[in-house]
Design an enzyme around this catalytic site. Sequence first.
Site, PDB file in Angstrom:
ATOM      1  N   ASP A   1      -2.707   1.147   6.930  1.00 36.14           N
ATOM      2  CA  ASP A   1      -1.768   0.896   5.794  1.00 36.14           C
ATOM      3  C   ASP A   1      -1.345  -0.559   5.660  1.00 36.14           C
ATOM      4  O   ASP A   1      -1.176  -0.927   4.566  1.00 36.14           O
ATOM      5  CB  ASP A   1      -0.702   1.639   5.984  1.00 36.14           C
ATOM      6  CG  ASP A   1      -1.017   3.370   6.062  1.00 36.14           C
ATOM      7  OD1 ASP A   1      -1.518   3.866   4.996  1.00 36.14           O
ATOM      8  OD2 ASP A   1      -0.704   4.059   7.132  1.00 36.14           O
TER       9      ASP A   1
ATOM     10  N   GLU B   1      -1.393  -1.361  -5.050  1.00 38.34           N
ATOM     11  CA  GLU B   1      -2.707  -0.757  -5.049  1.00 38.34           C
ATOM     12  C   GLU B   1      -2.283   0.320  -6.362  1.00 38.34           C
ATOM     13  O   GLU B   1      -1.141   1.063  -6.172  1.00 38.34           O
ATOM     14  CB  GLU B   1      -2.729   0.086  -3.644  1.00 38.34           C
ATOM     15  CG  GLU B   1      -4.162   0.742  -3.844  1.00 38.34           C
ATOM     16  CD  GLU B   1      -4.479   1.301  -2.471  1.00 38.34           C
ATOM     17  OE1 GLU B   1      -5.609   0.734  -1.791  1.00 38.34           O
ATOM     18  OE2 GLU B   1      -3.899   2.529  -2.275  1.00 38.34           O
TER      19      GLU B   1
ATOM     20  N   ASP C   1       0.825  -1.081   0.041  1.00 40.27           N
ATOM     21  CA  ASP C   1       0.047   0.052  -0.184  1.00 40.27           C
ATOM     22  C   ASP C   1       0.974   1.232  -0.050  1.00 40.27           C
ATOM     23  O   ASP C   1       1.355   1.605   1.049  1.00 40.27           O
ATOM     24  CB  ASP C   1      -0.844  -0.249   1.238  1.00 40.27           C
ATOM     25  CG  ASP C   1      -1.823   1.069   1.247  1.00 40.27           C
ATOM     26  OD1 ASP C   1      -2.125   1.695   0.193  1.00 40.27           O
ATOM     27  OD2 ASP C   1      -2.251   1.451   2.436  1.00 40.27           O
TER      28      ASP C   1
END
EC number: 3.1.21.10
Length: 187
Positions: free
Chosen positions: A140, A67, A7
């Site tokens: 996160d 991501e 992430d």
Amino acid sequence: MIVLGVDPGSVHTGYGVVLCNGQKFSLVACGLIRLSSNQSIADRIKIIYDELGAIIAEYNPQRLALETAYVNRNPQSALKLGQVRGAIVALTMNKGLELHEYAPREVKYVLTGKGSAGKEQVSYMARHFLNIQEPIKPYDVTDALGIALCDLLCDAKGGSPRRGSGSRKSARGGWEDFVRTNPELIV
């Protein structure tokens, strides 16, 4: 199969390493790369590159799931995120890993069945799949675990359930093809 989920962020980058053995998922490692907004973006990118490189060397994943970028109201934040993502893509290609990218809504849909799920729901389902009782913070980190799980679940089902297609390779092969055909441009 071992997947490293990332992430990305210019101040906090979450990571999660997940092992899939048949239908069983296991947490290998997870954490947060914490940076200071007082550091230059170049210094932060180098730290992210080096730390993720060390994680790849230690756990030897076959794939990195990342991501995708999202549109931010602040153009400077979006540009910094793009720079971080570019460094992660370059690292992935330099290490010879497969790169798969997933939109946040796609990760939420695969894990919870709802593309608009909240971070709490994603965290709960990531812990459920990995059979972890205690909370994992910050989000996160659970987002990174969710990205890795999404990649493994999509692979097990033959592709993204929302799109009905095969695996989601990096930007339809764009960056991967560019890096392979232009290795001299990669630092």
